[in-house]
Design a protein around this motif. Sequence first.
Motif, PDB file in Angstrom:
ATOM      1  N   UNK A  61     -34.148  26.650  43.977  1.00  0.00           N
ATOM      2  CA  UNK A  61     -34.771  27.609  44.632  1.00  0.00           C
ATOM      3  C   UNK A  61     -35.273  28.658  43.361  1.00  0.00           C
ATOM      4  N   UNK A  62     -34.230  28.718  42.341  1.00  0.00           N
ATOM      5  CA  UNK A  62     -34.835  29.618  41.346  1.00  0.00           C
ATOM      6  C   UNK A  62     -35.984  29.099  40.574  1.00  0.00           C
TER       7      UNK A  62
ATOM      8  N   UNK B  55     -37.977  24.821  31.225  1.00  0.00           N
ATOM      9  CA  UNK B  55     -36.605  24.157  30.640  1.00  0.00           C
ATOM     10  C   UNK B  55     -35.444  24.720  31.370  1.00  0.00           C
ATOM     11  N   UNK B  56     -34.595  23.861  31.669  1.00  0.00           N
ATOM     12  CA  UNK B  56     -33.155  24.095  32.334  1.00  0.00           C
ATOM     13  C   UNK B  56     -32.058  23.918  31.413  1.00  0.00           C
ATOM     14  N   UNK B  57     -31.540  24.856  30.886  1.00  0.00           N
ATOM     15  CA  UNK B  57     -30.384  24.781  29.962  1.00  0.00           C
ATOM     16  C   UNK B  57     -29.246  24.196  30.667  1.00  0.00           C
ATOM     17  N   UNK B  58     -29.068  22.890  29.918  1.00  0.00           N
ATOM     18  CA  UNK B  58     -27.736  22.139  30.302  1.00  0.00           C
ATOM     19  C   UNK B  58     -26.775  22.039  29.048  1.00  0.00           C
TER      20      UNK B  58
ATOM     21  N   UNK C 202     -41.245  28.048  29.928  1.00  0.00           N
ATOM     22  CA  UNK C 202     -40.453  29.272  30.234  1.00  0.00           C
ATOM     23  C   UNK C 202     -39.031  28.388  30.231  1.00  0.00           C
ATOM     24  N   UNK C 203     -37.777  29.303  30.278  1.00  0.00           N
ATOM     25  CA  UNK C 203     -36.748  28.570  30.430  1.00  0.00           C
ATOM     26  C   UNK C 203     -35.699  29.381  31.504  1.00  0.00           C
ATOM     27  N   UNK C 204     -34.847  28.684  32.145  1.00  0.00           N
ATOM     28  CA  UNK C 204     -33.630  29.437  32.939  1.00  0.00           C
ATOM     29  C   UNK C 204     -32.527  28.805  32.506  1.00  0.00           C
TER      30      UNK C 204
ATOM     31  N   UNK D 131     -29.500  33.503  34.779  1.00  0.00           N
ATOM     32  CA  UNK D 131     -28.897  33.562  36.167  1.00  0.00           C
ATOM     33  C   UNK D 131     -27.225  33.757  35.992  1.00  0.00           C
ATOM     34  N   UNK D 132     -26.687  34.197  36.854  1.00  0.00           N
ATOM     35  CA  UNK D 132     -25.146  34.846  36.615  1.00  0.00           C
ATOM     36  C   UNK D 132     -24.404  34.320  37.787  1.00  0.00           C
TER      37      UNK D 132
END
Length: 417
Positions: free
Chosen positions: A249-250, A282-285, A333-335, A360-361
């Motif tokens: 969703x984000x 990009x999705x931080x893992x 862009x990164x989340x 996000x938190x």
Amino acid sequence: MAIEIKAPTFPESVADGTVATWHKQPGDAVKRDELIVDIETDKVVIEVLAEADGVLGDIVKGEGETVLSEELLGTLNEGGAAAPAPKSEAKESATAAAPAQAQSAASYAGEAADEPMLSPAARKIAEENGLSVSEISGTGKGGRVTKEDVVAAVEAKKNAPAKPAAPAAKPAAAAPSVSLGEGDRVEKRVPMTRLRARIAERLVDAQSNMAMLTTFNEVNMKPVMDLRSKYKDLFEKKHNGVRLGFMSFFVKAATEALKRFPAVNASIDGNDIVYHGYQDIGVAVSSDRGLVVPILRNTEFMSLATIEGTIADYGRKARDGKLSMEEMTGGTFTISNGGVFGSLLSSPIVNPPQAAILGMHKIQERPMAVNGQVVILPMMYLALSYDHRLIDGKEAVSFLVAIKELLEDPARLLLDI
């Protein structure tokens, strides 16, 4: 025929690498496509495989040494003619020597012959637990030592009674190293990995070279949580086990917001501003080696199921150290989701050359005023860090508000409003 073992071709963003681990030693038999050596770069660990069957020759670059793109690491003697040599020599010695010598030579020959029969996974476990091949009985086809054989041998070694001489041999050395009495101050020094060093370098550079600011907002997660709760089972069944999470969703909300505010999706190249006509997020893992950011490419064309499935796959690869260079390169862009670790609020750092990052938190129930009434709602703080050289405050705030509105009314994502 000697085949050169070379470092892989690194992309432009990677200057060099470090030899992390040699999985074979000179004289070891090697099968085609078998893992020989790991090269650690700033982003990923690259596996170098054997091009043919043979025997490992010289090692030119040892563990810990720095290597450049396509630099020589070692040699592989194709054909494997050298592998049976110890067995042949041992047999000749056994024939000509005394019984005791014959027994020793035969034992050596048997061990040399068994070496190629040990799978890479089994060999690793054996080395970690200090087991030699002679201590393990192979139950696989043709006497091959399997991973299960090694595990069984390790358990047997642990359960075996301690040798009488062992306690007398180590007490003096063991006392200062393992005894932790009152007042002991133990320290451990380990070299920083290339990935951790590179992360540190980029974080410092980002803060030194950017006019970085952070703006905050909060989002009511109840609409998304209700939607997820209602359809998660049907979603998982429809999409072959892919679970519906919050990240998709984000990603979709961020993709739509990036279309509306192109500057947030842009980057600075020298004195030029590059506006990207696509959304690569990009999705931080988190992984054992540090934080990695694999890229979801063209998210404007991805469904929720595709996003969730790709993120799950990236998570598995990150844990196993299998992410490729291509999967880690690029991004507009990164989340970053610190909420999975319990973070309530933070200021994420932009990942250059990108211009912004969304943080996000944790979802926290809080009393909120709704239409003049106090209601308990699941709220999440959002943080957008951005490069003020490229993005004005108005754009940053409007971008974050757009994400908030899309998440609080998910129908907007489907209706494109």
